[in-house]
Design an enzyme around this catalytic site. Structure first.
Site, PDB file in Angstrom:
ATOM      1  N   GLY A  11       0.807  -1.214   0.000  1.00 12.61           N
ATOM      2  CA  GLY A  11       0.000   0.000   0.000  1.00 12.61           C
ATOM      3  C   GLY A  11       0.837   1.259   0.000  1.00 12.61           C
ATOM      4  O   GLY A  11       1.881   1.323   0.651  1.00 12.61           O
ATOM      5  N   ARG A  72       1.427  -5.104  -5.336  1.00 14.16           N
ATOM      6  CA  ARG A  72       1.617  -6.377  -4.648  1.00 14.16           C
ATOM      7  C   ARG A  72       1.832  -7.439  -5.721  1.00 14.16           C
ATOM      8  O   ARG A  72       0.956  -7.693  -6.523  1.00 14.16           O
ATOM      9  CB  ARG A  72       0.400  -6.702  -3.775  1.00 14.16           C
ATOM     10  CG  ARG A  72       0.228  -5.728  -2.610  1.00 14.16           C
ATOM     11  CD  ARG A  72      -0.988  -6.082  -1.761  1.00 14.16           C
ATOM     12  NE  ARG A  72      -1.068  -5.254  -0.573  1.00 14.16           N
ATOM     13  CZ  ARG A  72      -1.697  -4.082  -0.512  1.00 14.16           C
ATOM     14  NH1 ARG A  72      -2.306  -3.621  -1.597  1.00 14.16           N
ATOM     15  NH2 ARG A  72      -1.718  -3.390   0.590  1.00 14.16           N
ATOM     16  N   ASP A 103       5.930  -5.815   6.286  1.00 11.53           N
ATOM     17  CA  ASP A 103       6.714  -7.010   6.600  1.00 11.53           C
ATOM     18  C   ASP A 103       6.658  -8.054   5.483  1.00 11.53           C
ATOM     19  O   ASP A 103       7.621  -8.786   5.262  1.00 11.53           O
ATOM     20  CB  ASP A 103       6.299  -7.607   7.942  1.00 11.53           C
ATOM     21  CG  ASP A 103       4.811  -7.856   8.058  1.00 11.53           C
ATOM     22  OD1 ASP A 103       4.092  -7.669   7.054  1.00 11.53           O
ATOM     23  OD2 ASP A 103       4.364  -8.244   9.146  1.00 11.53           O
ATOM     24  N   THR A 126       3.739   1.982   6.264  1.00 11.04           N
ATOM     25  CA  THR A 126       2.341   1.528   6.279  1.00 11.04           C
ATOM     26  C   THR A 126       1.569   2.368   7.286  1.00 11.04           C
ATOM     27  O   THR A 126       2.047   2.580   8.411  1.00 11.04           O
ATOM     28  CB  THR A 126       2.219   0.040   6.654  1.00 11.04           C
ATOM     29  OG1 THR A 126       0.851  -0.264   6.954  1.00 11.04           O
ATOM     30  CG2 THR A 126       3.071  -0.325   7.852  1.00 11.04           C
TER      31      THR A 126
END
Length: 319
Positions: A11, A72, A103, A126
């Site tokens: 994100g 992603r 992570d 994040t």
């Protein structure tokens, strides 16, 4: 001259563009040639990379999101695509990477390093602030400020119409955004995944407050709690006896003009990441804690779920 690249994974957050700007400036200052990797790990696979210059980062420090895109990547999970990524980096002589993400992104780079030897440093980025081992992730301060402005605006209409508003924040299974927003907004109810709750214990007190003149309630809930926000809203109407509305803030929390603090931390994190790589760090994440900046291993930041600060949780429990 050594070559170094930066990418964004997962994100986007406000603070990435200030980080990109300083990455270019500090890399050149240190005698490095900076490269941008576009669209995260997908860019490594698709050879979507270019040498970056001052002109590429002019005028972006005040913009949310990320100029170089993020993604992603499912393909990066497969070794054959990681091999392609390695070939693309080798073709440009790039053997150092800075990655902004979470992570999951760092786990992927850990595998990549062990296979290819491409050194990297991760920068936690994040708004959920759910990365173990760091108290701060890039973008969280801007997100909190956006939530603050939203709550203050909603309070105006809540008080005018004698309503309860259930405001839902992001965070997945981490209640950090909801908790901090609750403590700093004066809301009447906060529900987060980390703390079990029973709405019944609020009934008598809330009804008493209405009897004594309370005109509205603000409830802040994290998206990861056991009930939908609509169910909390229905509880206010059917049990507490006050008209209720739901406001899901959603992706508005991830955008916007980066705060001064996120800009400053982007500057510092990039400095530390590049210096660490030049000093010989092989694979690490630059974290920020009460002790200051620390390089931590991938295992340290990915081996367990992050726990909220006990002191902050104690404030919620006392309330």
């Amino acid at each position: 001259m050594k070559n170094i690249a930066i990418l964004c994974s997962g994100g986007d957050v406000s603070g990435m563009n200030p980080a990109l700007k300083h990455f270019v400036e500090y890399s050149i200052q240190k005698g490095l040639t900076p490269y941008f990797v576009y669209n995260g790990y997908e860019g490594l696979i698709d050879d979507d990379m270019k040498e970056a210059s001052y002109s590429d980062v002019s005028g972006i420090i005040n913009r949310g999101g990320t100029k170089i895109g993020s993604a992603r990547s499912q393909r990066f999970r497969e070794k054959k695509y990681r091999d392609i990524a390695k070939q693309n980096l080798d073709a440009r002589g790039i053997d150092m990477l800075v990655a902004m993400g979470g992570d999951g992104s760092f786990k992927a780079l850990d595998i990549f390093y062990k296979e290819s030897g491409v050194r990297f440093c991760g920068i936690p980025a994040t708004i959920d602030n759910d990365i173990n081992g760091t108290d701060y992730s890039l973008g969280v301060d801007t997100a909190l400020n956006i939530i603050k402005v939203s709550i203050d605006a909603i309070r105006d209409t809540a008080s005018s119409f004698r309503r309860a508003f259930v405001i839902e924040t992001m965070g997945r299974d981490c209640g950090y955004l909801a908790l901090i927003s609750h403590l700093t907004s004066g809301s009447e109810l906060c529900l987060i995944p980390e703390v079990d709750y029973d709405l019944k214990k609020y009934e008598q007190e809330f009804k008493k407050q209405i009897k004594n003149g309370r005109r509205y309630f603000i409830a802040i809930v994290s998206e990861g709690i056991k009930q939908d926000s609509s169910e909390i809203s229905e509880w206010f109407e059917s049990v507490i006896g006050m008209e209720s509305r739901v406001s899901i803030l959603g992706h508005i929390q991830r955008g916007g003009n980066p705060s001064t603090y996120d800009r400053l931390m982007a500057y510092k994190l990039v400095n530390k990441a590049i210096d660490g790589l030049l000093d010989g760090n092989q694979m690490s994440v630059i974290c920020y804690t009460k002790s200051g900046f620390e390089f931590k291993t991938i295992e340290e930041v990915t081996s367990k779920k992050k726990e909220l600060d006990p002191e902050l949780l104690s404030y919620l429990e006392r309330f």
